[in-house]
Design a protein around this motif. Structure first.
Motif, PDB file in Angstrom:
ATOM      1  N   ASN A   4       0.825  -1.009  -0.093  1.00 48.16           N
ATOM      2  CA  ASN A   4      -0.147  -0.018  -0.101  1.00 48.16           C
ATOM      3  C   ASN A   4       0.933   1.221  -0.029  1.00 48.16           C
ATOM      4  O   ASN A   4       1.898   1.127   0.519  1.00 48.16           O
ATOM      5  N   LEU A   5       0.246   2.484  -0.429  1.00 50.79           N
ATOM      6  CA  LEU A   5       1.007   3.844  -0.463  1.00 50.79           C
ATOM      7  C   LEU A   5       0.174   4.663   0.313  1.00 50.79           C
ATOM      8  O   LEU A   5      -0.895   4.710   0.130  1.00 50.79           O
ATOM      9  N   SER A   6       1.014   5.346   1.416  1.00 49.41           N
ATOM     10  CA  SER A   6       0.157   6.402   2.398  1.00 49.41           C
ATOM     11  C   SER A   6       1.314   7.582   2.241  1.00 49.41           C
ATOM     12  O   SER A   6       2.258   7.559   2.415  1.00 49.41           O
ATOM     13  N   SER A   7       0.415   8.682   2.164  1.00 41.52           N
ATOM     14  CA  SER A   7       0.982   9.988   2.438  1.00 41.52           C
ATOM     15  C   SER A   7      -0.073  11.052   2.955  1.00 41.52           C
ATOM     16  O   SER A   7      -1.205  10.786   2.968  1.00 41.52           O
ATOM     17  N   LYS A   8       0.570  11.701   3.702  1.00 41.48           N
ATOM     18  CA  LYS A   8      -0.432  12.706   4.269  1.00 41.48           C
ATOM     19  C   LYS A   8       0.300  14.135   4.334  1.00 41.48           C
ATOM     20  O   LYS A   8       1.442  14.493   4.977  1.00 41.48           O
ATOM     21  N   LEU A   9      -0.555  15.159   4.552  1.00 41.09           N
ATOM     22  CA  LEU A   9      -0.287  16.628   4.356  1.00 41.09           C
ATOM     23  C   LEU A   9      -0.723  17.059   5.585  1.00 41.09           C
ATOM     24  O   LEU A   9      -1.820  17.190   5.816  1.00 41.09           O
ATOM     25  N   LYS A  10      -0.254  17.660   6.626  1.00 43.04           N
ATOM     26  CA  LYS A  10      -0.602  17.911   7.760  1.00 43.04           C
ATOM     27  C   LYS A  10      -1.122  19.597   7.705  1.00 43.04           C
ATOM     28  O   LYS A  10      -0.760  20.326   7.062  1.00 43.04           O
ATOM     29  N   GLY A  11      -2.452  19.487   8.184  1.00 43.10           N
ATOM     30  CA  GLY A  11      -3.081  20.898   8.282  1.00 43.10           C
ATOM     31  C   GLY A  11      -2.678  21.911   9.180  1.00 43.10           C
ATOM     32  O   GLY A  11      -1.935  21.322  10.138  1.00 43.10           O
ATOM     33  N   LYS A  12      -3.054  23.087   9.043  1.00 49.88           N
ATOM     34  CA  LYS A  12      -2.654  24.163   9.975  1.00 49.88           C
ATOM     35  C   LYS A  12      -3.436  23.979  11.205  1.00 49.88           C
ATOM     36  O   LYS A  12      -2.987  24.728  12.420  1.00 49.88           O
ATOM     37  N   GLY A  13      -4.654  23.240  11.107  1.00 53.14           N
ATOM     38  CA  GLY A  13      -5.555  23.017  12.617  1.00 53.14           C
ATOM     39  C   GLY A  13      -6.869  23.749  12.189  1.00 53.14           C
ATOM     40  O   GLY A  13      -6.895  24.809  11.579  1.00 53.14           O
ATOM     41  N   GLY A  14      -7.647  23.048  12.997  1.00 48.85           N
ATOM     42  CA  GLY A  14      -9.268  23.809  12.799  1.00 48.85           C
ATOM     43  C   GLY A  14      -9.916  23.423  11.616  1.00 48.85           C
ATOM     44  O   GLY A  14     -11.173  23.800  11.562  1.00 48.85           O
ATOM     45  N   GLY A  15      -9.556  22.784  10.693  1.00 48.14           N
ATOM     46  CA  GLY A  15     -10.446  22.293   9.703  1.00 48.14           C
ATOM     47  C   GLY A  15     -10.802  20.837   9.575  1.00 48.14           C
ATOM     48  O   GLY A  15     -10.251  19.959  10.341  1.00 48.14           O
ATOM     49  N   ARG A  16     -11.594  20.161   8.852  1.00 46.93           N
ATOM     50  CA  ARG A  16     -11.861  19.060   8.566  1.00 46.93           C
ATOM     51  C   ARG A  16     -10.702  17.995   7.786  1.00 46.93           C
ATOM     52  O   ARG A  16     -10.341  18.574   6.779  1.00 46.93           O
ATOM     53  N   SER A  17     -10.491  16.915   7.961  1.00 47.39           N
ATOM     54  CA  SER A  17      -9.713  16.133   7.267  1.00 47.39           C
ATOM     55  C   SER A  17     -10.284  15.437   6.186  1.00 47.39           C
ATOM     56  O   SER A  17     -11.584  15.117   6.169  1.00 47.39           O
TER      57      SER A  17
END
Length: 430
Positions: A85-98
């Protein structure tokens, strides 16, 4: 710059790259041939593409995820060696929905279909790109990969986390890898699966009961059936097929959820494979001693496996009761693939309403909201992990058949709609 204009400009800026990456991905075979598959090369290609852009990316073997083999929905008998499997994530600034962008990189096997466009050439003809997996669903997956990278490269400060995932072994009832993704990376606020939908929105998917039925007989030549209790497997098959419409009528008699009422046949029952005796001059002329049938009975949200099995068994018993002389013993019936659950996210959920609003701006029309005319791994996200999820993708055709294609204008309309949705759903920090 408003969000709509930003989405338009980014899609236009990456248009050539989308075509190139989709072409490259479709030229890499990734056929699923249970219990094995050949997804490694395409997963490594996509991982390298993200890594070169400086994005975080990981490859991992699904069945090595803690808790995967013990999970009640783990389907045994699959080999995940060299199938990451391939997995990648961009972390948000906070306060928004994922949001999770998830798709499968495996395709069905090429089989015996005769193509007029080479299945691994990704030829473009009259606005369509032809290849195995073009619409199911490597074409959209590769386009979504470029969009994900573009969001990072353009420095768009999303508040919510945005994840990209490419799973293996979805075809042929796999789904283990989809479950592994959530066990490993956790639940997010929503998910988009880019199967081809004609730019409509599918918050629901059908389930599927896939069965193998084995009719057995004497396997002789001209004297078949002359002796007492001598069964004819071909005759049994004929009786089975002649009564199949009765099962279809039973299935159609159940209440149909609103999302499936637009379909003329909301719960199809289809024979997908028939085999008996072999073919060619090396096979003797004789009545085969076994005939096999594979069939799929699709199911609707709200239906459960036990009730579907009972309905099938009652129908088969009624057929045999009317033809006892042809069935000295009942055919053997086995479940070929896992039970695929039907599942539905409510059409009033913010995931659906927000996506409708965004797609409407891009398309100039409101997309139709209805149930998917197939089963896919959306059920695992919704049913097992309580994740709201929808299927949304471009126009394509001939999935699981020769000359599979995706329409390129539709692909870019899908990407622009998806990008606008991401900006709204995850929110952009000031």
């Amino acid at each position: 710059m408003d969000k709509r204009q930003l989405a338009q400009e980014i899609i236009q800026r990456y248009r050539y790259e989308v075509i190139q990456v989709v072409t490259d991905v479709l030229r890499i075979p990734s056929q699923n041939k249970p219990p094995v598959g050949e997804e490694k090369a395409v997963q490594e290609f996509m991982a390298t593409y993200l890594a070169r852009a400086g994005l975080p990316v990981e490859l991992y073997q699904p069945d090595q995820v803690p808790g995967m083999r013990e999970h009640p929905e783990f389907w045994p008998g699959r080999d995940y060696t060299n199938r990451p499997n391939l997995s990648s994530k961009l972390k948000g600034k906070g306060g928004g929905r994922s949001l999770l962008l998830t798709g499968h990189c495996d395709t069905v096997a090429l089989g015996e279909n005769v193509w007029t466009h080479p299945p691994f050439a990704a030829e473009i003809h009259q606005g369509k790109m032809y290849a195995l997996g073009a619409s199911d669903m490597k074409g959209q997956l590769a386009a979504m990969l470029v969009l994900y990278k573009a969001i990072a490269e353009q420095g768009i400060p999303l508040r919510g986390d945005l994840a990209f995932e490419s799973v293996v072994d979805e075809e042929e009832g796999g789904v283990n890898a989809t479950i592994a993704g959530r066990l490993r990376d956790g639940v997010m606020d929503a998910a988009i699966l880019p199967e081809a939908t004609g730019l409509d929105i599918y918050p629901a998917v059908r389930g599927a009961l896939i069965l193998g039925i084995y009719f057995s007989g004497a396997g002789t030549w001209l004297d078949v059936g002359k002796q007492a209790q001598q069964a004819d497997a071909v005759a049994q098959l004929g009786i089975f097929l002649s009564h199949l419409d009765e099962l279809r009528q039973r299935r159609r008699s159940h209440p149909v959820p609103p999302l499936y009422q637009p379909y003329p046949d909301p719960v199809p029952v289809q024979v997908t494979k028939v085999y008996g005796g072999g073919w060619g001059s090396e096979v003797p002329i004789a009545v085969p001693n076994e005939v096999r049938v594979e069939m799929i009975a699709q199911t609707l949200p709200g239906e459960e496996k036990e009730a579907c099995w009972q309905e099938f068994n009652e129908w088969l018993e009624s057929v045999m009761a009317r033809h006892r002389e042809a069935f000295p013993k009942p055919p053997r019936v086995e479940q070929k693939l896992r039970w695929m659950y039907p599942s539905q996210t409510e059409p009033t959920h913010p995931l659906v309403t927000t996506l409708v609003a965004c797609a409407s701006q891009v398309l100039g029309r409101q997309p139709t909201i209805k149930g998917a005319p197939y089963s896919c791994d959306l059920w695992a996200l919704h049913r097992l992990f309580n994740m709201p999820a929808v299927v949304f993708g471009p126009t394509g055709g001939n999935s699981h058949a020769a000359d599979e294609y995706v329409e390129l204008d539709s692909l870019f309309a899908f990407l622009e709609s998806l990008l606008l949705f991401i900006l709204e759903w995850c929110e952009v920090a000031e």
